[in-house]
Design an enzyme around this catalytic site. Structure first.
Site, short mmCIF file in Angstrom:
data_model
loop_
_atom_site.label_atom_id
_atom_site.label_comp_id
_atom_site.label_asym_id
_atom_site.label_seq_id
_atom_site.Cartn_x
_atom_site.Cartn_y
_atom_site.Cartn_z
N LEU A 28 0.81 -1.22 0.00
CA LEU A 28 0.00 0.00 0.00
C LEU A 28 0.84 1.26 0.00
CD1 LEU A 28 -2.83 -1.02 2.52
CD2 LEU A 28 -2.92 -0.98 0.02
N GLY A 29 2.07 1.19 0.53
CA GLY A 29 2.90 2.38 0.56
C GLY A 29 3.92 2.31 1.67
N ALA A 30 4.55 3.44 1.95
CA ALA A 30 5.58 3.53 2.99
C ALA A 30 5.60 4.94 3.53
CB ALA A 30 6.95 3.14 2.43
N GLY B 35 7.33 7.42 7.25
CA GLY B 35 8.40 7.55 8.22
C GLY B 35 8.42 6.43 9.24
N MET B 36 7.27 5.82 9.50
CA MET B 36 7.19 4.74 10.47
C MET B 36 7.65 3.42 9.86
SD MET B 36 6.19 3.94 13.62
CE MET B 36 4.97 5.14 14.13
N GLY B 37 7.24 3.14 8.63
CA GLY B 37 7.57 1.86 8.02
C GLY B 37 6.74 1.62 6.77
N ASP C 215 -0.43 13.81 14.22
CA ASP C 215 -0.05 13.82 12.81
C ASP C 215 -1.29 13.71 11.92
OD1 ASP C 215 1.74 13.98 10.70
OD2 ASP C 215 2.09 11.82 10.62
#
Length: 831
Positions: free
Chosen positions: A21-23, A25-27, A139
Site C-alpha cells: 500500500l505504501g511507505a 516515516g514509520m515503516g 499527525d
C-alpha cells in the site's frame, strides 16, 4: 496499491500479504488478508526504529492505547491486531476501501461544500473518540484520512509519539507533517495536547475545501515559519465553511473549538452525521470506487442418509408454489424473497437495509432505538407484519418440518465444486486416542486444508459466548481490549498442576469445511433443541445446517457475513453483517432454511445473540448510543432498554436477569421479563461483563478485573488483570480462562488464580468450554480435557489446525464441536 516487491514479506503474523500500500516515516504498509477473508492494512516498523528500545516501549504503549479506540460512530480505523514484540513490530488496522484525502484532492480537485462539512463533522467525532481515550493524534494530515464509502476514517492516531523517542528527534527535529503541525508542536518539541489536533484539523479542512495547501509549498523551514507567523491562505475556502476553519487555526490553543463544537458548527449531530455518510458522499472521487456485487443467495438442499425418495422433476419435498430445481431466492439488500418469476404477488419479504419487514406495532420501526434513554418499551407479542409462521407463497418451504426430519432435504444431483458449497469428510470411527503424558498421540490426520479463520488474538473486539453451549454455564460474552500484563491480588496462590492423564479416549466423527466460521468470536456453532441439527454461520454470509452425522442439509445466503447463531424450536437467529451501509441485522430462519423476518440493529459491530427462553436478546445501536432489545419468536419486540452510551458486547444472562456493561462505564442488572433495571453501579472504563460464577459476576474494565455480587451490585473484590483472555463459568466457585499457551482458573471468592495449566509448545491462545466438571481446551489441532483442579485427563490430536481462530467449542452431552481448519469437527468425548 502496488505489487509486492522481491524483498517484501509474504506473511506477517497470521496474515497473508497480497499487495503493497505504501511507505512512510514509520515503516511499510501492506494489504493483508486473514484466513476469514478479512482485509487489513498492516504497518511494519522500519528496522532502525525496531532496534531502538525507547521507540519499542512507546510503540507498545501507544498501540495498546490505540486498541481502545474504535467502533461505530468514531470514524477511526480500528486497530484489530498487533505484535509489538516481533523482530519488526507491526500493527494491523481494518482496511478502508477508498482513497486517502490527499490522493482524492490531487486526482479530482477540492471536495464539494457538503462533503467538506461531512468531513469536518466526522473528523470532529474521530478526534473526540481519540482524545477521550487519553491520546493525541499528533499527525492529522490528508494522507492519514481515508475516504470510505460510509464516511472518513482517521488512521495512525497516537503512533507518531513513538517516533518522538528516536535518535532523529532527540536532535531537535519536529515530528509531524510540515504544513499540518500546530505552532505549539513547533515551539514545544512535540509536547502538545488535544487542541494541537484541532489546529491540524483546520489545515486539513482548508486543503479539502480549496484543493491546495493552506500554508503553501516550499522548504520545510519556510512553511514552519508561516505557521508560526499565521501566514495562511484561505481564499479558496468557501465562505460558509471559512469561519470554522479560521477558528481551528487560532494561535491560542485554548481558543480553538473542541471536537464536539466542530461537529455542531458543521451542522451535524452524531445521529444526523450517520445519515450524511452514504456511498458517494465525497463527490466525484467517490465514483471511482467499486460498488459491491449483489449478494447471490438462496437455499440449497442436500441429501441426507435415509432421506425420502427422489421427488418428481420440478419439485422437492420443500418446494413451495413457484419453486424450480436449481432456482435461488435472493435475500440480499437488493432483492426480496418471493419477488421473482413464479412467486405470488404480495408475498414479498423485503430484506433491504432501508426496510425492516414487520415494522409496525410490536416491532422495531426501522431505527435502532425506539425509546428515550433509560426508558423501557413493551410491546404485544402479536405477529408483526411480514413475519411468517409457516411459509408464504414463493418462499422456500410450504411447511417447516421438525429439525432432523428426512423430508426437508432434496437429492444432491452432483458433488459440489469447492467454490459452490462446503466440503465434508465423514470419518469412520477412529481408533481411540489418548495420552498419558503432556505429549499427544496422533491419530490418522484428515487431509489439511487451510483457509479462513478469525483475526489474531490481540484484537480489540473479542467475544466469548456460552448460554446454551455448556451445561455448567450461562451465556457470557465480552468486548475485550488488549490489556497490559499485570499481577493479580487476593487470597490464595496459583499453582501449576501435574499433567497426568487417565486412559480416557476421544474419537473424531467428522469434519465439515465451508471456508471459515463467521464473526470474530462466539460459539463455533449452534444446535437444535434435540441436538439433531448443527447450525453454523460463515464468513461468506451463509448459514449452514448440518445433520448430527455430518451430512449436509441446507444452506442459505443472507448477507456478507453471518455470526454465531442461536437456535430454538421455532427457528435459527443470527446477526448478519452488510458491507453496504455498514450495518447489521438480526435475521430469523426457519428450521428448513426459509428466512422468516429481519430487524435492523444499527451500526455494524461484533456481537452475538443470546437466548432468553424462546426469545432472543441482541444489542442495538452503537458505541455512542445503544441498548438491548428482546425479540419474540415472531419478530415482535418484547422490550427495549437503553444503556449508557451503548452496551459492551454480549450480555451475561440467567433465567431471570440480564447483566451488561456499557461504554458509559456503568454495569447494569436488568429484569429479564420486562427489562426493568434492578441495579446500576459505576464499574470502570468500558466495563464488560465476562462470566457468572455462583453469585459473583466477573467483569473487566481497563486492565482491571472485578467481582460483583449479583443481588445488589456490590463490588466484592478487584485485581489487576493479569491476562486479556476470556472467562467462562466452571461450577459455583471457579471461572476458567485462557491466555497464550495457558489455561487457568480464577477463584470467584477473591479473584485470585487457583491454578495454571501451561500447554507445551503452544504460543497461541486456546479456547475452552466447561461441562460436567471437565474443561475442554482447543488449541492447534489438539483437544485437551482437564479436571477442575487443572490436571490433564486426556489429550487427543483431532481434526485440522484452526490457526488463530477465536471461536469457542460447544458441547452437548458427549458430543463436542470444535473449530477445525476452515470449518468445524465433531468429536465424541468420554463420559
Amino acid at each position: 496499491m502496488q505489487s509486492l516487491r522481491a524483498a517484501d514479506p509474504r506473511r506477517i503474523g497470521p496474515y497473508d500479504v497480497t499487495d503493497r500500500l505504501g511507505a512512510g516515516g514509520m515503516g511499510e504498509v501492506y494489504l493483508a488478508r486473514s484466513r476469514t477473508g478479512l482485509r487489513l492494512a498492516v504497518k511494519v516498523v522500519r528496522v532502525e526504529h525496531a532496534e531502538d528500545r525507547t521507540f519499542r516501549a512507546r510503540f507498545r504503549h501507544e498501540v495498546q492505547a490505540a486498541q481502545t479506540v474504535g467502533g461505530a460512530g468514531t470514524y477511526t480505523a480500528r486497530v484489530v491486531d498487533a505484535d509489538t514484540e516481533a523482530e519488526r513490530p507491526w500493527m494491523a488496522t481494518e482496511f478502508v476501501p477508498g482513497p486517502n484525502l490527499r490522493d482524492a484532492v490531487l486526482d479530482h480537485g477540492a471536495l464539494p461544500g457538503p462533503a467538506v462539512r461531512v468531513l469536518a463533522a466526522a473528523l470532529g467525532e474521530a478526534l473526540g473518540a481519540i482524545h477521550g481515550k487519553g491520546l493525541v493524534h499528533r499527525d492529522l494530515k490528508p494522507s492519514n484520512i481515508l475516504l470510505g464509502p460510509d464516511g472518513p476514517r482517521v488512521i495512525d492516531f497516537g503512533i507518531v509519539r513513538a517516533l518522538e523517542a528516536t535518535a532523529l528527534t532527540r536532535t531537535g527535529a519536529v515530528v509531524g507533517s510540515v504544513g499540518y503541525v500546530s505552532p505549539e508542536q513547533i515551539r514545544n518539541g512535540g509536547q502538545v495536547g488535544p487542541p494541537s489536533d484541532v489546529f491540524s484539523l483546520g489545515a486539513v479542512l482548508a486543503y479539502a475545501a480549496a484543493g491546495r495547501e493552506p500554508f503553501g509549498e516550499g522548504q520545510d523551514s519556510v512553511i514552519l515559519l508561516r505557521i508560526l507567523t499565521r501566514d495562511f491562505d484561505l481564499s479558496g475556502v468557501p465562505e460558509d465553511i471559512r469561519p470554522l476553519v479560521t477558528s481551528c487555526l487560532r494561535e491560542d490553543p485554548l481558543k480553538r473549538p473542541a471536537p464536539a463544537d466542530v461537529v455542531a458548527r458543521a451542522g451535524f449531530t452524531p445521529r444526523s452525521l450517520r445519515h450524511g455518510t452514504r456511498p458517494g458522499w465525497y463527490g466525484p472521487a467517490a465514483s471511482a470506487t467499486t460498488t459491491p456485487d449483489p449478494h447471490p443467495s438462496g437455499v440449497e438442499y442436500f441429501s441426507t442418509p435415509g432421506s425420502a425418495p427422489d421427488p418428481t422433476p420440478g419439485s422437492s419435498p420443500d418446494s413451495g408454489p413457484g419453486s424450480t430445481p436449481g432456482s435461488t431466492l435472493d435475500f440480499s439488500p437488493d432483492s426480496a424473497p418471493g419477488s421473482g418469476p413464479g412467486s405470488a404477488p404480495g408475498s414479498t419479504l423485503d430484506f433491504s437495509p432501508d426496510s425492516a419487514p414487520g415494522s409496525g406495532p410490536g416491532s422495531a420501526p426501522g431505527s435502532a432505538l425506539d425509546s428515550a434513554p433509560g426508558s423501557t418499551s413493551d410491546s404485544s407479542p402479536g405477529s408483526a407484519p411480514g413475519s411468517t409462521s409457516g411459509s408464504a407463497p414463493g418462499s422456500v418451504s410450504a411447511s417447516d418440518p421438525a429439525p432432523g426430519s428426512a423430508s426437508d432435504s432434496a437429492p444432491d444431483p452432483a458433488p459440489l465444486a469447492p467454490e459452490s458449497g462446503p466440503r465434508i469428510t465423514s470419518a469412520p470411527p477412529k481408533a481411540p486416542v489418548a495420552s498419558s503424558s503432556a505429549v499427544p498421540t496422533a491419530v490418522t490426520p484428515l487431509s489439511r486444508s487451510f483457509g479462513a479463520v478469525a483475526p489474531g488474538r490481540r484484537r480489540l473486539l473479542r467475544l466469548i459466548a456460552g448460554g446454551a453451549v455448556a451445561a455448567a454455564g450461562v451465556g457470557v460474552a465480552g468486548w475485550l481490549s488488549k490489556r497490559g500484563t499485570g499481577t493479580h491480588s487476593g487470597g490464595g496462590a496459583a499453582r501449576t498442576p501435574d499433567a497426568g492423564a487417565s486412559g480416557a479416549t476421544a474419537t473424531l466423527r467428522w469434519q465439515y469445511d465451508f471456508g471459515g466460521i463467521g464473526g470474530l468470536d462466539g460459539p463455533c456453532c449452534a444446535l437444535s433443541p434435540d441436538g439433531s441439527v448443527v447450525y453454523v454461520g460463515t464468513s461468506d454470509g451463509s448459514l449452514h445446517a448440518i445433520s448430527r452425522d455430518g451430512s449436509r442439509r441446507w444452506k442459505v445466503r443472507l448477507g456478507d457475513g453471518v455470526g454465531s447463531p442461536v437456535a430454538t424450536r421455532h427457528g435459527v437467529y443470527c446477526v448478519v453483517d452488510f458491507r453496504t451501509g455498514n450495518l447489521r441485522r438480526l435475521t430469523a430462519v426457519s428450521p428448513s432454511g426459509s428466512p422468516l423476518w429481519t430487524r435492523t440493529l444499527g451500526d455494524r459491530a461484533y456481537a452475538v445473540p443470546v437466548l432468553l427462553g424462546d426469545d432472543v436478546l441482541v444489542s442495538i445501536g452503537g458505541t455512542d448510543a445503544g441498548g438491548l432489545r428482546r425479540y419474540g419468536a415472531d419478530g415482535s419486540t418484547r422490550w427495549t432498554v437503553t444503556t449508557p452510551a451503548g452496551p459492551t458486547g454480549t450480555p451475561v444472562v440467567t433465567a431471570d436477569a440480564v447483566y451488561t456493561g456499557s461504554y458509559g462505564d456503568a454495569l447494569l442488572a436488568l429484569d429479564a421479563r420486562d427489562g426493568s433495571q434492578k441495579w446500576k453501579v459505576p464499574a470502570g472504563t468500558d466495563v464488560t461483563a465476562l462470566a457468572l460464577v455462583g453469585s459473583t459476576l466477573f467483569t473487566d474494565a481497563a486492565a482491571l478485573r472485578q467481582g460483583f455480587r449479583i443481588t445488589d451490585g456490590r463490588r466484592l473484590w478487584r485485581s489487576e488483570a493479569y491476562t486479556d483472555g476470556a472467562l467462562t463459568g466452571a461450577g459455583r466457585s471457579l471461572a476458567v480462562g485462557t491466555e497464550p499457551g495457558t489455561v487457568y482458573a480464577v477463584r470467584a471468592a477473591d479473584g485470585s488464580k487457583a491454578w495454571d495449566h501451561p500447554i507445551e509448545g503452544e504460543a497461541d491462545e486456546p479456547r475452552a468450554v466447561v461441562a460436567g466438571g471437565t474443561v475442554y481446551a482447543r488449541f492447534s489441532d489438539r483437544v485437551r480435557a482437564l479436571d477442575l483442579n487443572g490436571r490433564t485427563r486426556w489429550t487427543a490430536d483431532l481434526g485440522h489446525s484452526s490457526g488463530d481462530d477465536q471461536h469457542t467449542p460447544l458441547i452437548r452431552g458427549r458430543r463436542l464441536y470444535i473449530p477445525s481448519g476452515t470449518g468445524i469437527a465433531a468429536v465424541d468425548v468420554p463420559a
